[in-house]
Write a protein that holds these residues in place. Structure first.
Motif, PDB file in Angstrom:
ATOM      1  N   ALA A 145       5.129  35.075   5.279  1.00 26.20           N
ATOM      2  CA  ALA A 145       6.241  34.321   6.753  1.00 26.20           C
ATOM      3  C   ALA A 145       5.860  35.236   7.748  1.00 26.20           C
ATOM      4  O   ALA A 145       6.203  34.440   9.163  1.00 26.20           O
ATOM      5  CB  ALA A 145       7.421  34.744   6.350  1.00 26.20           C
ATOM      6  N   ASP A 146       5.312  35.935   7.330  1.00 36.54           N
ATOM      7  CA  ASP A 146       4.215  36.912   9.102  1.00 36.54           C
ATOM      8  C   ASP A 146       3.353  36.160   9.352  1.00 36.54           C
ATOM      9  O   ASP A 146       1.871  36.393  10.008  1.00 36.54           O
ATOM     10  CB  ASP A 146       3.754  38.162   9.062  1.00 36.54           C
ATOM     11  N   PHE A 147       2.319  35.044   8.141  1.00 35.13           N
ATOM     12  CA  PHE A 147       0.603  34.109   8.560  1.00 35.13           C
ATOM     13  C   PHE A 147       0.859  33.311  10.079  1.00 35.13           C
ATOM     14  O   PHE A 147       1.364  32.157  10.086  1.00 35.13           O
ATOM     15  CB  PHE A 147       0.637  33.563   7.532  1.00 35.13           C
ATOM     16  N   ARG A 148      -0.099  33.855  10.620  1.00 44.45           N
ATOM     17  CA  ARG A 148      -0.403  32.547  11.650  1.00 44.45           C
ATOM     18  C   ARG A 148      -1.618  32.145  11.611  1.00 44.45           C
ATOM     19  O   ARG A 148      -2.259  33.061  11.420  1.00 44.45           O
ATOM     20  CB  ARG A 148       0.254  33.656  12.988  1.00 44.45           C
ATOM     21  N   LEU A 149      -1.608  31.108  12.250  1.00 45.15           N
ATOM     22  CA  LEU A 149      -2.885  31.020  12.685  1.00 45.15           C
ATOM     23  C   LEU A 149      -3.701  31.290  13.560  1.00 45.15           C
ATOM     24  O   LEU A 149      -3.324  31.112  14.427  1.00 45.15           O
ATOM     25  CB  LEU A 149      -3.354  28.677  12.257  1.00 45.15           C
ATOM     26  N   PRO A 150      -4.540  31.452  13.501  1.00 45.60           N
ATOM     27  CA  PRO A 150      -5.499  32.193  14.586  1.00 45.60           C
ATOM     28  C   PRO A 150      -5.513  31.266  16.221  1.00 45.60           C
ATOM     29  O   PRO A 150      -6.026  29.758  16.030  1.00 45.60           O
ATOM     30  CB  PRO A 150      -7.095  31.797  14.578  1.00 45.60           C
ATOM     31  N   GLU A 189      -1.212  21.596  -0.385  1.00 50.32           N
ATOM     32  CA  GLU A 189      -0.524  21.638   0.607  1.00 50.32           C
ATOM     33  C   GLU A 189      -0.623  22.018   1.457  1.00 50.32           C
ATOM     34  O   GLU A 189       0.366  21.913   2.167  1.00 50.32           O
ATOM     35  CB  GLU A 189       0.972  22.227  -0.285  1.00 50.32           C
ATOM     36  N   GLY A 190      -1.520  22.181   2.350  1.00 51.14           N
ATOM     37  CA  GLY A 190      -1.915  22.819   3.039  1.00 51.14           C
ATOM     38  C   GLY A 190      -1.513  25.000   3.147  1.00 51.14           C
ATOM     39  O   GLY A 190      -1.366  25.025   2.196  1.00 51.14           O
ATOM     40  N   ILE A 191      -2.094  24.916   4.103  1.00 52.46           N
ATOM     41  CA  ILE A 191      -2.207  26.297   4.295  1.00 52.46           C
ATOM     42  C   ILE A 191      -0.735  26.487   5.331  1.00 52.46           C
ATOM     43  O   ILE A 191      -0.305  26.899   6.517  1.00 52.46           O
ATOM     44  CB  ILE A 191      -2.870  27.521   4.623  1.00 52.46           C
ATOM     45  N   ARG A 192       0.469  26.706   4.504  1.00 53.41           N
ATOM     46  CA  ARG A 192       2.081  26.621   5.060  1.00 53.41           C
ATOM     47  C   ARG A 192       2.857  28.139   4.363  1.00 53.41           C
ATOM     48  O   ARG A 192       2.326  28.647   2.827  1.00 53.41           O
ATOM     49  CB  ARG A 192       2.470  25.491   4.798  1.00 53.41           C
ATOM     50  N   THR A 193       2.708  28.396   5.467  1.00 54.71           N
ATOM     51  CA  THR A 193       4.328  29.566   5.035  1.00 54.71           C
ATOM     52  C   THR A 193       5.166  29.322   3.995  1.00 54.71           C
ATOM     53  O   THR A 193       5.457  28.169   3.783  1.00 54.71           O
ATOM     54  CB  THR A 193       5.600  29.835   6.444  1.00 54.71           C
ATOM     55  N   GLY A 194       5.521  30.607   3.358  1.00 54.65           N
ATOM     56  CA  GLY A 194       6.321  30.536   1.151  1.00 54.65           C
ATOM     57  C   GLY A 194       5.909  29.108   0.741  1.00 54.65           C
ATOM     58  O   GLY A 194       5.703  28.770  -0.119  1.00 54.65           O
ATOM     59  N   LYS A 195       4.104  28.959   1.312  1.00 52.66           N
ATOM     60  CA  LYS A 195       3.384  27.478  -0.415  1.00 52.66           C
ATOM     61  C   LYS A 195       2.569  28.718  -0.966  1.00 52.66           C
ATOM     62  O   LYS A 195       1.869  30.037  -0.439  1.00 52.66           O
ATOM     63  CB  LYS A 195       2.780  26.915   0.179  1.00 52.66           C
ATOM     64  N   THR A 196       1.677  28.029  -2.022  1.00 56.72           N
ATOM     65  CA  THR A 196       0.460  29.091  -2.043  1.00 56.72           C
ATOM     66  C   THR A 196      -0.322  28.265  -2.556  1.00 56.72           C
ATOM     67  O   THR A 196      -0.163  26.799  -2.594  1.00 56.72           O
ATOM     68  CB  THR A 196       1.041  29.566  -4.526  1.00 56.72           C
ATOM     69  N   PHE A 197      -1.383  28.302  -1.963  1.00 56.63           N
ATOM     70  CA  PHE A 197      -3.169  27.887  -2.397  1.00 56.63           C
ATOM     71  C   PHE A 197      -4.052  28.643  -2.898  1.00 56.63           C
ATOM     72  O   PHE A 197      -3.861  29.183  -3.069  1.00 56.63           O
ATOM     73  CB  PHE A 197      -3.492  27.281  -0.539  1.00 56.63           C
ATOM     74  N   TRP A 198      -5.078  27.508  -3.345  1.00 54.92           N
ATOM     75  CA  TRP A 198      -6.032  28.607  -4.663  1.00 54.92           C
ATOM     76  C   TRP A 198      -7.134  29.031  -3.779  1.00 54.92           C
ATOM     77  O   TRP A 198      -8.109  28.032  -2.923  1.00 54.92           O
ATOM     78  CB  TRP A 198      -5.833  28.366  -5.407  1.00 54.92           C
ATOM     79  N   LEU A 199      -7.968  30.235  -4.293  1.00 52.11           N
ATOM     80  CA  LEU A 199      -9.421  30.667  -4.151  1.00 52.11           C
ATOM     81  C   LEU A 199      -9.489  30.419  -5.274  1.00 52.11           C
ATOM     82  O   LEU A 199      -9.715  30.968  -6.443  1.00 52.11           O
ATOM     83  CB  LEU A 199      -9.523  31.157  -2.868  1.00 52.11           C
ATOM     84  N   GLY A 200     -11.234  30.305  -5.176  1.00 53.64           N
ATOM     85  CA  GLY A 200     -11.879  30.289  -6.599  1.00 53.64           C
ATOM     86  C   GLY A 200     -13.526  30.519  -6.163  1.00 53.64           C
ATOM     87  O   GLY A 200     -13.587  30.181  -5.319  1.00 53.64           O
TER      88      GLY A 200
END
Length: 754
Positions: free
Chosen positions: A134-139, A53-64
């Protein structure tokens, strides 16, 4: 989308060696650099991202972190078992991104002798959910940088701690799914949590763990498992560490049964239990422990019953059973094909043993015996035939002594003893006996007494009629004193010999003896060598008396060795006994009534000392730490002085990124003491150690120490001296038995800059 898939199951092998069908080109397009991959000889590790779902506020993504193991290598689960370390992931993420815990896939059990570990082989993907706050901001400028510091321990017969720094630079926050199938497969392998649920006092799902009255067994009962599992054999992996007997064999040491929909298991508690938990987590799956099948369930059960009191807690260590596990693993590992061992390995071992045996004649521990052999060559009334017979007898004595010592060591090791070459001088009675023998030899050479005065006439006649017996016994004596030292080329041969079949190992030991005896055998058969010696004359008496002093020097050395083993009281007691023995043999050389009076007094004193003081000389004192070792905590750096070695201390320093130089030594090894006072005390070497922040450790093998024996075995050695330079993520570097300053400095140059 990466979501739970409870309805899907996997019935094939846990991990596939085939590459996932991810598009390499798609991955490369998402990355701004190539630091997402780390390659070693044992594994290939790669940092992957999955953001459906992309890297968006309120969502979860995975690293591995995906780890591809080479054949026969494995890494560890969150509970590694009796040894090992779990893989550790430390994330460096921008503000607003929060990494969760590792979703550990279902492990398998790796039996290692009397121990067992839990871990992974083949392909492994450790996934971690990342929440976007909510405080995440793309560079505003540049890519989104994600960084990982990973540490893992990879093992086969040997274990290698490794680490890697990974980074991903994402060009945008758009959805990214090139590795979707890999992440979904890993999610299927991750155990699903099972809730504790009761209704009206009846269990629906969950269970409990009960401690038996004697505290030696756990009873695990689980409710609510899938109906398709009923009647099948299950595996139970303890997430809670340091409680169960990990090496218990499924179906033998621990049992299970079904009672309708309820599955129960009787699991033994470890004799080295280190915790008394109020609840225990388990992972339960279908199939044998060596190949369990997904899906699996993660169950946390309350513990009922009373735990017995724990034994006195030992200091915390990184891996308390690691050295034992490695030694058991090495013994149980499959040996190479017999043809390769006999053709190349055995040949090199025999040649190395012969060269090492030859060089053993130059070792300082052999020098006192030279007096006996040199006197034999210089005797004027000895024919060429007698010379040759003596040379053969000496050779037979040396070779048989090496084979007997080697055979005894192999037999004791096969019986479970942790021994190595030179083990006989780890025994105070043997050291005391050799001190007595060399005292008598020194007194005889000095002219205090003659053996003919002490022995019955029949034995004196036998001695004169069979000088070859004397030559053979001198060979036995030479081996007794020389065997504790390891000459160049002997270290590797000894290490290989203990792993060979018995007849091949005995051949290696025989080659050592032949190499040691060759110079004297050659001198007895070729008259030119004997003629090079000075002609017989009055000098021989002076030479004989002079050779008494090396014998007495050897006694001083043996007394010092005994003092290291039994303390100053033990050494003093033996010294008093030796003085009384000297008094007795001197008195027996007198004549008339004086002889009987003084010898009677000396004998009475000897008997009294033997009954009251001798036990002090033969009783080992409690082990003491190195006097020069600074008292440091495991996390602190101490490079200015020698610290006592332990496997835990070594691994602690390596985990902190510090190189370690270990001196495997013993008080009874003269070569060790020579190196300690020369090369290892050289100001240039010590300055290089300090400049490169090398931690100095000393493994003292003067007394029997199974941990040191196991460490030597892991290095392919069975005797001292051994000098090893350790550094993280690389195999230990072994130096020669007589290292020079230049050799040590060259090894240090191979270390990364501090």
């Amino acid at each position: 989308m990466f979501t739970p898939l409870p309805g899907q199951t996997q019935t094939g092998p846990l991990f596939s060696s085939k590459a996932a069908s991810a598009s390499v080109s798609d991955t490369a397009a998402l990355l701004g650099g190539d630091s997402h991959v780390v390659n070693t000889e044992q594994v290939r590790a790669e940092l992957l991202v999955h953001a459906p779902e992309g890297i968006r506020t309120g969502k979860t993504f995975w690293l591995g972190l995906q780890i591809d193991h080479q054949t026969d290598w494995h890494t560890y689960w969150q509970n590694p078992g009796d040894s090992g370390l779990p893989t550790r992931l430390e994330w460096q993420l921008p503000a607003g991104l929060q990494a969760g815990d590792i979703a550990w896939p279902l492990p398998k059990k790796f039996p290692i002798g009397t121990l067992a570990n839990y871990g992974y082989e083949g392909r492994l993907l450790l996934t971690v959910p990342v929440t976007v706050g909510a405080d995440f901001r793309l560079p505003d400028t540049g890519p989104l940088a994600l960084a990982l510091q990973a540490d893992w321990l990879v093992c086969r017969k040997e274990c290698i701690p490794q680490e890697g720094r990974f980074s991903l630079k994402l060009a945008s926050a758009a959805p990214q799914t090139p590795h979707a199938r890999s992440f979904e497969a890993s999610q299927q392998l991750s155990p699903q949590p099972m809730a504790q649920l009761q209704q009206g006092g009846t269990w629906i799902t969950g269970g409990q763990t009960t401690v038996s009255a004697d505290g030696q067994q756990l009873s695990l009962r689980v409710h609510g498992l899938p109906a398709s599992w009923r009647g099948q054999t299950l595996s139970a992996f303890p997430v809670t560490a340091s409680v169960v007997h990990n090496a218990a064999v499924q179906g033998q040491d621990w049992t299970q049964n079904w009672q309708g929909a309820v599955w129960s298991a009787q699991i033994p508690v470890s004799e080295e239990r280190g915790d008394s938990p109020k609840s225990m987590r388990w992972v339960v799956a279908v199939g044998p422990e060596s190949a369990p099948k997904a899906p699996a369930f993660d169950i946390e059960t309350p513990v009922q019953g009373i735990w017995p009191a724990l034994a006195q807690a030992a200091p915390a260590e990184i891996s308390p059973a690691l050295a034992k596990a490695l030694a058991e693993n090495a013994r149980s590992a499959e040996m190479p094909a017999p043809s390769s061992t006999t053709a190349l390995g055995l040949t090199l071992a025999v040649l190395g043993a012969m060269v090492g045996g030859f060089l053993l004649n130059l070792m300082p521990c052999v020098f006192p015996v030279l007096a006996i052999k040199v006197m034999g060559f210089a005797q004027a009334d000895t024919s060429q035939a007698q010379h040759r017979a003596a040379g053969i007898a000496y050779t037979v004595g040396v070779v048989l002594s090496f084979m007997l010592l080697g055979g005894l060591m192999l037999a004791l090791r096969a019986a479970g003893e942790q021994l190595g070459w030179g083990f006989q001088l780890q025994s105070p009675p043997v050291v005391a006996g050799l001190a007595l023998l060399f005292t008598l030899l020194g007194l005889n050479l000095a002219g205090v007494f003659e053996f003919g005065q002490m022995l019955p006439s029949s034995l004196v006649t036998l001695q004169s009629r069979h000088p070859t017996v004397n030559a053979g016994l001198s060979g036995v004596l030479a081996v007794a004193v020389a065997s504790p030292c390891t000459a160049p080329f002997m270290g590797a041969s000894l290490g290989l010999a203990i792993a060979l079949p018995v007849w091949q190992a005995l051949l290696v030991f025989a080659a050592m003896g032949l190499g040691m005896a060759v110079p004297y055998l050659a001198a007895s058969w070729w008259p030119g060598i004997a003629r090079a010696l000075p002609r017989p004359g009055a000098w021989m008496e002076t030479f004989r008396q002079a050779m008494a002093f090396p014998m007495f020097a050897t006694v001083i050395w043996l007394l010092w060795v005994l003092g290291q083993q039994t303390g100053i009281d033990g050494a003093s007691s033996l010294l008093a006994l030796l003085l009384t023995v000297a008094w007795l043999v001197w008195a027996l050389g007198l004549s008339g009534r004086t002889r009987w009076v003084l010898s009677g007094l000396a004998l009475a004193a000897l008997l009294w000392l033997g009954s009251s003081w001798l036990p002090l000389a033969l009783r080992e004192a409690p082990a003491q730490p190195l006097a020069s070792a600074s008292q440091t905590t495991p996390g602190t750096l101490s490079t200015g002085s020698w610290q006592p070695w332990s496997e835990a201390a070594l691994q602690t320093q390596l985990a902190a990124g510090r190189p370690v130089f270990v001196d495997f030594t013993a008080a009874w090894c003269v070569t060790c003491q020579y190196n300690k006072k020369t090369t290892l005390a050289d100001a240039r070497v010590l300055a290089d150690f300090a400049a490169r922040q090398v931690v100095l450790m000393r493994a003292d093998w003067t007394r029997r120490d199974p941990a040191i024996t196991q460490a030597l075995t892991a290095l392919g050695r069975s005797g001292v001296p051994v000098y090893a330079l350790y550094a993280a993520s690389r195999a230990p570097v072994l130096l020669s038995e007589l290292p020079s300053v230049a050799e040590v400095q060259t090894a240090l140059k191979g270390l990364p800059a501090p």
